[in-house]
Design a protein around this motif. Structure first.
Motif, short mmCIF file in Angstrom:
data_model
loop_
_atom_site.label_atom_id
_atom_site.label_comp_id
_atom_site.label_asym_id
_atom_site.label_seq_id
_atom_site.Cartn_x
_atom_site.Cartn_y
_atom_site.Cartn_z
N HIS A 1 -16.13 2.25 15.74
CA HIS A 1 -15.09 3.24 15.47
C HIS A 1 -14.96 3.65 14.00
O HIS A 1 -14.81 4.82 13.69
CB HIS A 1 -13.73 2.71 15.95
CG HIS A 1 -13.45 3.02 17.38
ND1 HIS A 1 -14.20 2.51 18.42
CD2 HIS A 1 -12.50 3.79 17.96
CE1 HIS A 1 -13.72 2.96 19.56
NE2 HIS A 1 -12.69 3.75 19.32
N HIS B 1 -11.42 4.42 27.00
CA HIS B 1 -12.59 4.99 27.67
C HIS B 1 -13.49 3.95 28.32
O HIS B 1 -14.63 4.26 28.72
CB HIS B 1 -13.35 5.92 26.73
CG HIS B 1 -12.60 7.19 26.50
ND1 HIS B 1 -11.85 7.39 25.38
CD2 HIS B 1 -12.42 8.27 27.29
CE1 HIS B 1 -11.23 8.57 25.48
NE2 HIS B 1 -11.56 9.12 26.62
N CYS C 1 -18.62 6.33 16.66
CA CYS C 1 -17.64 7.27 17.22
C CYS C 1 -17.51 8.51 16.34
O CYS C 1 -17.25 9.60 16.82
CB CYS C 1 -16.28 6.60 17.35
SG CYS C 1 -16.29 5.22 18.51
N ASN D 1 -13.92 14.11 24.35
CA ASN D 1 -13.06 14.06 25.53
C ASN D 1 -11.59 14.38 25.25
O ASN D 1 -10.79 14.45 26.17
CB ASN D 1 -13.16 12.66 26.17
CG ASN D 1 -13.08 11.56 25.12
OD1 ASN D 1 -12.26 11.62 24.21
ND2 ASN D 1 -13.95 10.56 25.23
#
Ligand code: SF4
Lengths: 201, 458
Positions: B67, B135, B398, B420
């Motif tokens: 991340h 997710h 990410c 998303n």
């Protein structure tokens, strides 16, 4: 954890659907790996006209004088959708919120509330609208929300109710079942050996 | 237990993992795998250690840096996010202390959690896997029950090997028919959410079924399952079939073959009853793009912006009645656990080959979903196609799927993105996100405005 029994507070309305956890606490406000120091970032995109300089936007509900010290927040449908970040609940709790009343909750957010002594309470949208800025009393044992003469019942499963009422720690409770978990795991090692790797690479 | 009653796949998985019922109506349900990343992993591990609790079975807990980690070439622990390095070093220290499997910044296996979990066979059909990341539902594509939780629940799972769970309701979404050319799993997910709302799956485990789902390859199935959280579902699952078993066999943590009869039982029985059923004609789905600030604000690419919440119109700067096609974009992003697998990169590259992105595009990134995907793409020369077209080619992570306070898009950008979430501020303060498939991102980057990939392919 502080037990949740009866809560009396002004209910602050944020009557929008799909309030996401990026809005409740933006990623850029999660500055450390700790669970504290998050209240100032709560609703930063809406609460401040300039988030970096922390200039409050007076039109935002939580900035109204009546919202001062309020512990109940009202939302719309699918409250807490988006990222799983528990920081959203930690920030709400640190700000003093102990109950969110919404039409529905995103599942991870709801679980995070329950693990942090915060009550995620579901009522129909038109009922929620009548609670805006009212003094409201939430009684978890009786499963009622009172505002003036109106009394609304709400549903909650027995286990989360008991955990909130008692301020119980879920891990401590589960560890009491350790013998059963051990026995199950031993049998499962034979049934599904592929689940159990040899060890870290 | 009497199993003569037909059961859904998720009920079968729950039954397999049932340790014991609790007096309160929940059950203790065994968790086979926990997956952490540096955004939330250090919090969970540190808080466990502070409480004097140990990870019960470290060999079944995995942790990756995805991340916060930088995606610029030559990266180390330094990141552009202020304080970001602490997340990496603290997660590393906590993971090593706990004895769990750590996939570090420059490990050849590094990548986005939900991409590498399947890629390495860490998640397998019939398993229960949890991760403090919404997710995690992506991984249901292999026929596992995989769902996102909070940090406290992750601690619970690591300390006890189980979670306390109420049974979830079940929903089957059946996609019949065949997708039209140029229409993808991403468009299926957006069409479902547009039709039934961002809260439409609330409280349900969604099983995707039907011939259009069966026809999807594994990577496309992951894309479809990825957005179950945008549908408010607990998670999504697709029954494993020959496509699944062939794809997984022999991967690092997976069995060499799936001959055991156990695997063949992993499907919903004939006559199993779901709490809700939704049917969608896949053949009628067009490429979808979002116009607003919720994934439910998705419309067919050649449609017009409908009347939505005033706040959404104000943020995105589009009025009801405007067309999406032709809306100028300033930035393009191909990446994320939704759409950054090899097949996604191939399809985008096929459109970009021999073409250039418009001069008005101020930032264009391709961020592979894993380091393995990056290597595979480079072996095929896809990196050359992207860079020749004007995209930056990055290390895996990410990246700008979300804004952590470091690298961002130019202020005020309108971004076409294969991610998303199009929430306000998700990709940076004031950044306006339009979610679409990788091919729509590629087509729009070339045109400098939202463009239909089918026009270019022709
Ligand atoms: S790629 Fe985006 S959605 Fe996926 S795990 Fe990373 S931040 Fe979350």
């Amino acid at each position: 954890m502080t037990p949740f029994t009866v809560l009396a507070s002004t209910a602050v309305p944020l009557l929008r659907d799909n309030i996401d956890t990026d809005t409740i606490i933006p990623s850029r406000e999660m500055k450390t790996t700790g669970r504290t120091g998050l209240a100032a970032g709560l609703f930063a995109p809406w609460r401040y006209s300039d988030a970096a300089a922390r200039v409050p936007d007076p039109s935002f509900a939580l900035n109204q004088p009546q919202a001062h010290g309020a512990q109940i927040l009202l939302g719309g449908a699918n409250f807490g959708c988006g990222s799983s970040r528990e920081h959203a609940v930690w920030a709400l709790a640190e700000h003093g919120i102990r109950c969110v009343i919404a039409e529905s909750f995103a599942p991870i957010f709801r679980g995070n509330c329950l693990r942090n002594g915060l009550l995620p309470l579901i009522l129909p949208g038109d009922t929620i609208a009548t609670l805006a800025w009212q003094p409201v009393v939430v009684d978890l044992a009786a499963q009622t929300v009172k505002a003036g003469d109106a009394v609304h019942g709400f549903a909650i499963e027995p286990e989360p109710k008991e955990m909130l009422l008692g301020g119980l720690d879920a891990i401590d409770l589960t560890l009491k079942a350790l013998p059963a978990i051990d026995a199950w795991t031993q049998a499962d090692r034979l049934a599904r050996p592929w689940v159990y790797p040899e060890g870290p690479r | 237990m009497n199993h003569s009653t037909p059961r859904t796949l998720s009920q079968k998985i729950r039954d397999t993992h049932l340790v014991t019922d609790t007096p309160g109506g929940a059950a203790l349900v065994a968790i086979d795998r926990v997956f952490l990343h540096e955004r939330t992993g250090a919090s969970a591990l540190k808080s466990m250690a502070a409480a004097g609790r140990k990870v019960r079975d470290p060999s079944r807990v995995f942790c990756v840096m995805d991340h916060i980690v930088d995606t610029r070439p030559g990266r180390g622990d330094q990141t552009l996010m202020p304080g970001g390095q602490d997340f990496i070093t603290e997660t590393r220290a906590a993971a090593l202390a706990a004895g769990i499997t750590l996939i570090d910044v420059n490990d050849p296996d590094q990548g986005i959690t939900h991409v590498i979990s399947t890629e390495l066979g860490i998640v397998l059909p019939g398993m229960n896997l949890v991760a403090p990341d919404s997710h995690t539902c992506t991984q249901g594509a292999v026929g596992a029950a995989a769902w996102g939780i909070g940090s406290s629940e992750a601690e619970h799972a690591m300390a006890t090997g189980v979670l306390r769970l109420e049974p979830a309701r079940t929903m089957r979404v059946t996609f019949s028919g065949t997708l039209a050319p140029g229409v993808t799993a991403k468009d299926m997910a957006l069409a479902l959410i547009a039709r039934h709302g961002a809260g439409g799956g609330a409280g349900h485990i969604v099983e995707f079924a039907g011939e259009a789902v069966r026809a999807l390859d594994m990577e496309a199935r992951m894309t479809l399952c990825n957005m179950a959280t945008e549908f408010a579902a607990v998670t999504a699952i697709i029954a494993p079939d020959e496509t699944t078993f062939a794809w997984l066999a022999g991967r690092r943590y997976a069995p060499a073959h799936f001959d055991d009869p156990y695997w063949r039982e992993l499907h919903s029985d004939e006559g199993a009853v779901f709490d809700r059923e939704i049917a969608i004609d896949a053949g009628a789905i067009a490429p979808m793009v979002t116009w607003g600030t919720s994934p439910e604000h998705a419309i067919a690419i050649d449609g017009v912006v409908p009347q939505g919440p005033p706040g959404a119109h104000a943020y995105i700067g589009l009025e009801p009645g405007q067309t999406l096609l032709g809306t100028p974009v300033d930035a393009a992003f191909i990446g994320s656990c939704t759409n950054a697998r090899l097949s996604d990169l191939r399809r985008a590259a096929a459109l970009l080959k021999g073409r250039q992105i418009a001069p008005s595009i101020r930032k264009a990134l391709v961020v592979p979903g894993s380091s393995a995907i990056k290597r595979a793409a480079e072996a095929e020369g896809l990196d050359q196609v992207f860079t020749a077209a004007g995209f930056e080619w990055r290390e895996s992570g990410c990246s700008l799927c979300f804004y952590a306070g470091g690298e961002g898009f130019p202020p005020g950008s309108r971004t076409i993105s294969s991610t998303n979430r199009n929430f306000e501020g998700r990709q940076g303060p004031g950044i306006r996100t339009h979610i679409a498939s990788p091919e729509t991102v590629a087509a729009s980057a070339i045109a400098g405005m939202i463009a239909d990939p089918r026009e270019i392919a022709a």
